[in-house]
Scaffold this motif. Structure first.
Motif, PDB file in Angstrom:
ATOM      1  N   MET A   1       0.841  -1.193   0.000  1.00  0.00           N
ATOM      2  CA  MET A   1       0.000   0.000   0.000  1.00  0.00           C
ATOM      3  C   MET A   1       0.878   1.246   0.000  1.00  0.00           C
ATOM      4  N   ASN A   2       0.433   2.258  -0.709  1.00  0.00           N
ATOM      5  CA  ASN A   2       1.151   3.525  -0.654  1.00  0.00           C
ATOM      6  C   ASN A   2       0.687   4.312   0.581  1.00  0.00           C
ATOM      7  N   ALA A   3       1.325   5.436   0.843  1.00  0.00           N
ATOM      8  CA  ALA A   3       1.048   6.210   2.058  1.00  0.00           C
ATOM      9  C   ALA A   3      -0.417   6.630   2.147  1.00  0.00           C
ATOM     10  N   LYS A   4      -0.976   7.086   1.049  1.00  0.00           N
ATOM     11  CA  LYS A   4      -2.373   7.521   1.046  1.00  0.00           C
ATOM     12  C   LYS A   4      -3.312   6.360   1.380  1.00  0.00           C
ATOM     13  N   GLN A   5      -3.035   5.192   0.856  1.00  0.00           N
ATOM     14  CA  GLN A   5      -3.855   4.016   1.144  1.00  0.00           C
ATOM     15  C   GLN A   5      -3.735   3.597   2.610  1.00  0.00           C
ATOM     16  N   VAL A   6      -2.534   3.703   3.174  1.00  0.00           N
ATOM     17  CA  VAL A   6      -2.332   3.369   4.593  1.00  0.00           C
ATOM     18  C   VAL A   6      -3.174   4.306   5.455  1.00  0.00           C
ATOM     19  N   VAL A   7      -3.102   5.591   5.178  1.00  0.00           N
ATOM     20  CA  VAL A   7      -3.849   6.564   5.975  1.00  0.00           C
ATOM     21  C   VAL A   7      -5.356   6.344   5.803  1.00  0.00           C
ATOM     22  N   ALA A   8      -5.815   6.101   4.586  1.00  0.00           N
ATOM     23  CA  ALA A   8      -7.236   5.828   4.355  1.00  0.00           C
ATOM     24  C   ALA A   8      -7.683   4.609   5.170  1.00  0.00           C
ATOM     25  N   LYS A   9      -6.836   3.597   5.211  1.00  0.00           N
ATOM     26  CA  LYS A   9      -7.154   2.385   5.976  1.00  0.00           C
ATOM     27  C   LYS A   9      -7.275   2.703   7.472  1.00  0.00           C
ATOM     28  N   GLU A  68     -14.471  11.686   9.674  1.00  0.00           N
ATOM     29  CA  GLU A  68     -14.640  11.156   8.327  1.00  0.00           C
ATOM     30  C   GLU A  68     -13.783  11.966   7.372  1.00  0.00           C
ATOM     31  N   PRO A  69     -12.829  11.318   6.700  1.00  0.00           N
ATOM     32  CA  PRO A  69     -11.999  12.056   5.741  1.00  0.00           C
ATOM     33  C   PRO A  69     -12.834  12.555   4.568  1.00  0.00           C
ATOM     34  N   GLU A  70     -12.635  13.828   4.213  1.00  0.00           N
ATOM     35  CA  GLU A  70     -13.311  14.405   3.052  1.00  0.00           C
ATOM     36  C   GLU A  70     -12.427  14.317   1.812  1.00  0.00           C
ATOM     37  N   PHE A  71     -11.126  14.553   1.993  1.00  0.00           N
ATOM     38  CA  PHE A  71     -10.175  14.323   0.907  1.00  0.00           C
ATOM     39  C   PHE A  71      -8.777  14.201   1.475  1.00  0.00           C
ATOM     40  N   MET A  72      -7.898  13.618   0.678  1.00  0.00           N
ATOM     41  CA  MET A  72      -6.497  13.427   1.056  1.00  0.00           C
ATOM     42  C   MET A  72      -5.611  13.903  -0.070  1.00  0.00           C
ATOM     43  N   ILE A  73      -4.496  14.515   0.310  1.00  0.00           N
ATOM     44  CA  ILE A  73      -3.471  14.930  -0.632  1.00  0.00           C
ATOM     45  C   ILE A  73      -2.182  14.235  -0.204  1.00  0.00           C
ATOM     46  N   ALA A  74      -1.544  13.562  -1.138  1.00  0.00           N
ATOM     47  CA  ALA A  74      -0.326  12.832  -0.803  1.00  0.00           C
ATOM     48  C   ALA A  74       0.820  13.271  -1.692  1.00  0.00           C
ATOM     49  N   GLU A  75       1.993  13.312  -1.095  1.00  0.00           N
ATOM     50  CA  GLU A  75       3.236  13.540  -1.820  1.00  0.00           C
ATOM     51  C   GLU A  75       4.276  12.624  -1.196  1.00  0.00           C
ATOM     52  N   GLY A  76       4.653  11.604  -1.917  1.00  0.00           N
ATOM     53  CA  GLY A  76       5.588  10.627  -1.370  1.00  0.00           C
ATOM     54  C   GLY A  76       4.994   9.955  -0.148  1.00  0.00           C
ATOM     55  N   GLU A  99       2.946  11.054   8.242  1.00  0.00           N
ATOM     56  CA  GLU A  99       4.080  10.505   7.510  1.00  0.00           C
ATOM     57  C   GLU A  99       4.061   8.992   7.724  1.00  0.00           C
ATOM     58  N   VAL A 100       4.339   8.260   6.645  1.00  0.00           N
ATOM     59  CA  VAL A 100       4.286   6.803   6.662  1.00  0.00           C
ATOM     60  C   VAL A 100       5.661   6.263   6.273  1.00  0.00           C
ATOM     61  N   ASN A 101       6.158   5.264   7.018  1.00  0.00           N
ATOM     62  CA  ASN A 101       7.475   4.703   6.695  1.00  0.00           C
ATOM     63  C   ASN A 101       7.378   3.633   5.606  1.00  0.00           C
ATOM     64  N   ASP A 102       8.525   3.089   5.228  1.00  0.00           N
ATOM     65  CA  ASP A 102       8.587   2.096   4.154  1.00  0.00           C
ATOM     66  C   ASP A 102       7.912   0.771   4.524  1.00  0.00           C
ATOM     67  N   HIS A 103       7.608   0.586   5.800  1.00  0.00           N
ATOM     68  CA  HIS A 103       6.939  -0.632   6.266  1.00  0.00           C
ATOM     69  C   HIS A 103       5.421  -0.456   6.340  1.00  0.00           C
ATOM     70  N   GLY A 104       4.923   0.699   5.873  1.00  0.00           N
ATOM     71  CA  GLY A 104       3.493   0.944   5.882  1.00  0.00           C
ATOM     72  C   GLY A 104       2.932   1.303   7.236  1.00  0.00           C
ATOM     73  N   LYS A 105       3.772   1.866   8.095  1.00  0.00           N
ATOM     74  CA  LYS A 105       3.339   2.276   9.440  1.00  0.00           C
ATOM     75  C   LYS A 105       3.402   3.796   9.554  1.00  0.00           C
ATOM     76  N   ILE A 106       2.457   4.355  10.271  1.00  0.00           N
ATOM     77  CA  ILE A 106       2.423   5.805  10.477  1.00  0.00           C
ATOM     78  C   ILE A 106       3.446   6.177  11.542  1.00  0.00           C
TER      79      ILE A 106
END
Length: 124
Positions: A1-9, A68-76, A99-106
């Motif tokens: 999962m990318n950072a945006k997907q991790v946060v959405a989850k 409830e998230p309304e929108f997300m903006i991700a960069e890296g 910020e999310v690390n390479d292991h998919g953890k916040i």
């Protein structure tokens, strides 16, 4: 999962009350910041346990609290979320930065919450 997907989850799990699974998305060494000096939860919390202690106070502080998230903006590995936050006596907007690390953890969460609305909606 990318950072945006991790946060959405994380929002999905939190919103569904799946707290055990939600905690698995958080790095053990997270830095959680809630800016301010008047709000009782304001501070910089280091480590998963310190963050969880703050989050554990939510149900005793606000009735029917939800975000409830309304929108997300991700960069890296960085994600910003515009959030609709509701509880009894509160309907407002929050901003959350992650910020999310390479292991998919916040590893970082910084809140830009409407602390006045939060304070006014607190249980007596």
């Amino acid at each position: 999962m990318n950072a945006k997907q991790v946060v959405a989850k994380t929002y999905e799990l939190f919103g569904n009350g799946e707290m055990e699974a939600w905690t698995e998305t958080i790095d053990d060494n997270i830095v959680f910041t809630l800016p301010g000096d008047e709000h009782p939860f304001s501070g910089i919390y280091k480590g998963k346990q310190a963050m969880l202690e703050v989050f554990a106070k939510i149900p005793e502080t606000w009735d029917n609290f939800k975000v409830e998230p309304e929108f997300m903006i991700a960069e890296g590995n960085k994600v910003f979320v515009k959030v609709r936050a509701k509880a009894d006596g509160m309907d407002t907007i929050f901003g959350h930065y992650f910020e999310v690390n390479d292991h998919g953890k916040i590893t970082t969460m910084m809140t830009f919450d409407d602390s006045l609305s939060m304070h006014n909606a607190m249980k007596s």
